[in-house]
Design a protein around this motif. Structure first.
Motif, PDB file in Angstrom:
ATOM      1  N   UNK A   1       1.110  -1.364  -0.012  1.00  0.00           N
ATOM      2  CA  UNK A   1       0.051  -0.026   0.284  1.00  0.00           C
ATOM      3  C   UNK A   1       0.648   1.331  -0.381  1.00  0.00           C
ATOM      4  N   UNK A   2       0.309   2.453  -0.066  1.00  0.00           N
ATOM      5  CA  UNK A   2       0.750   3.602   0.033  1.00  0.00           C
ATOM      6  C   UNK A   2       0.691   4.124   1.600  1.00  0.00           C
TER       7      UNK A   2
ATOM      8  N   UNK B   1       2.241  13.375  -2.078  1.00  0.00           N
ATOM      9  CA  UNK B   1       0.320  13.457  -2.577  1.00  0.00           C
ATOM     10  C   UNK B   1      -0.216  14.030  -1.598  1.00  0.00           C
ATOM     11  N   UNK B   2      -1.555  13.634  -1.438  1.00  0.00           N
ATOM     12  CA  UNK B   2      -1.887  13.687  -0.410  1.00  0.00           C
ATOM     13  C   UNK B   2      -1.309  13.495   1.613  1.00  0.00           C
ATOM     14  N   UNK B   3      -0.902  14.537   2.559  1.00  0.00           N
ATOM     15  CA  UNK B   3      -0.816  14.041   3.675  1.00  0.00           C
ATOM     16  C   UNK B   3      -1.504  13.652   4.883  1.00  0.00           C
TER      17      UNK B   3
ATOM     18  N   UNK C   1      -6.753   5.443  -2.199  1.00  0.00           N
ATOM     19  CA  UNK C   1      -7.472   5.086  -3.547  1.00  0.00           C
ATOM     20  C   UNK C   1      -6.879   5.288  -4.660  1.00  0.00           C
ATOM     21  N   UNK C   2      -5.623   5.515  -3.574  1.00  0.00           N
ATOM     22  CA  UNK C   2      -4.815   5.189  -5.055  1.00  0.00           C
ATOM     23  C   UNK C   2      -3.488   3.520  -5.087  1.00  0.00           C
ATOM     24  N   UNK C   3      -3.866   2.964  -3.795  1.00  0.00           N
ATOM     25  CA  UNK C   3      -3.357   1.530  -3.852  1.00  0.00           C
ATOM     26  C   UNK C   3      -4.618   1.178  -4.768  1.00  0.00           C
ATOM     27  N   UNK C   4      -6.294   1.084  -4.540  1.00  0.00           N
ATOM     28  CA  UNK C   4      -7.011   0.716  -5.569  1.00  0.00           C
ATOM     29  C   UNK C   4      -6.956   1.005  -7.126  1.00  0.00           C
ATOM     30  N   UNK C   5      -6.559   2.237  -7.572  1.00  0.00           N
ATOM     31  CA  UNK C   5      -5.992   2.343  -9.141  1.00  0.00           C
ATOM     32  C   UNK C   5      -5.479   1.978  -9.835  1.00  0.00           C
ATOM     33  N   UNK C   6      -4.397   1.869  -8.510  1.00  0.00           N
ATOM     34  CA  UNK C   6      -3.041   1.056  -9.125  1.00  0.00           C
ATOM     35  C   UNK C   6      -3.164  -0.916  -9.340  1.00  0.00           C
TER      36      UNK C   6
ATOM     37  N   UNK D   1       5.443   5.958   0.439  1.00  0.00           N
ATOM     38  CA  UNK D   1       5.891   5.029  -0.251  1.00  0.00           C
ATOM     39  C   UNK D   1       4.847   3.905  -0.545  1.00  0.00           C
ATOM     40  N   UNK D   2       5.288   3.797  -1.925  1.00  0.00           N
ATOM     41  CA  UNK D   2       4.145   2.246  -1.956  1.00  0.00           C
ATOM     42  C   UNK D   2       5.464   1.254  -1.879  1.00  0.00           C
TER      43      UNK D   2
END
Length: 123
Positions: free
Chosen positions: A16-17, A53-55, A63-68, A121-122
């Motif tokens: 995840x992020x 990105x957003x903090x 959402x970033x994790x879901x998108x990727x 970090x991803x």
């Protein structure tokens, strides 16, 4: 003028992020002595990545994790590299897309990011 070069070991994280701002700042106390400069981060890992990105709102990272995960899906029949599991090749692709390096301005001992910016970090 000061130059500081450090190697940091980040704590292990689940997939995840994850925000790492505080971990980085705490590991580099010399930043507080910097009136103006640049912090260059380079991640020495082939299946993780860095971004700005957003903090504040954790749902952005979710959402970033879901998108990727949709954008770069697991278990594709054309993947040959899967030695470490179904997420192995997708992690390499995500790392190439997002990148492994960031350069952030520093002023008056602080990272000069926007109010709502952080360093995820991803993993």
């Amino acid at each position: 003028m000061i130059w500081v070069r450090k190697s940091l070991s980040l704590k292990p994280r689940s997939r995840g992020f994850h925000l790492i701002d505080n971990e980085i700042v705490n590991a580099i106390p010399e930043l507080s002595q910097c009136s103006v400069g640049l912090l260059h981060l380079f991640l020495q890992h082939t299946s993780a990545s860095l971004t700005i990105n957003e903090n504040a709102d954790p749902t952005v990272r979710m959402d970033m994790e879901s998108h990727f995960n949709q954008f770069v899906p697991e278990r594709q029949p054309y993947y040959r590299h899967d030695y470490e599991g179904d997420d192995d090749m997708p992690a390499h692709i995500k790392s190439s897309i997002l990148g492994v390096a960031l350069t952030i301005p520093v002023e008056a001992g602080r990272l000069q990011m926007g109010t709502w910016q952080g360093i995820p970090i991803h993993a």
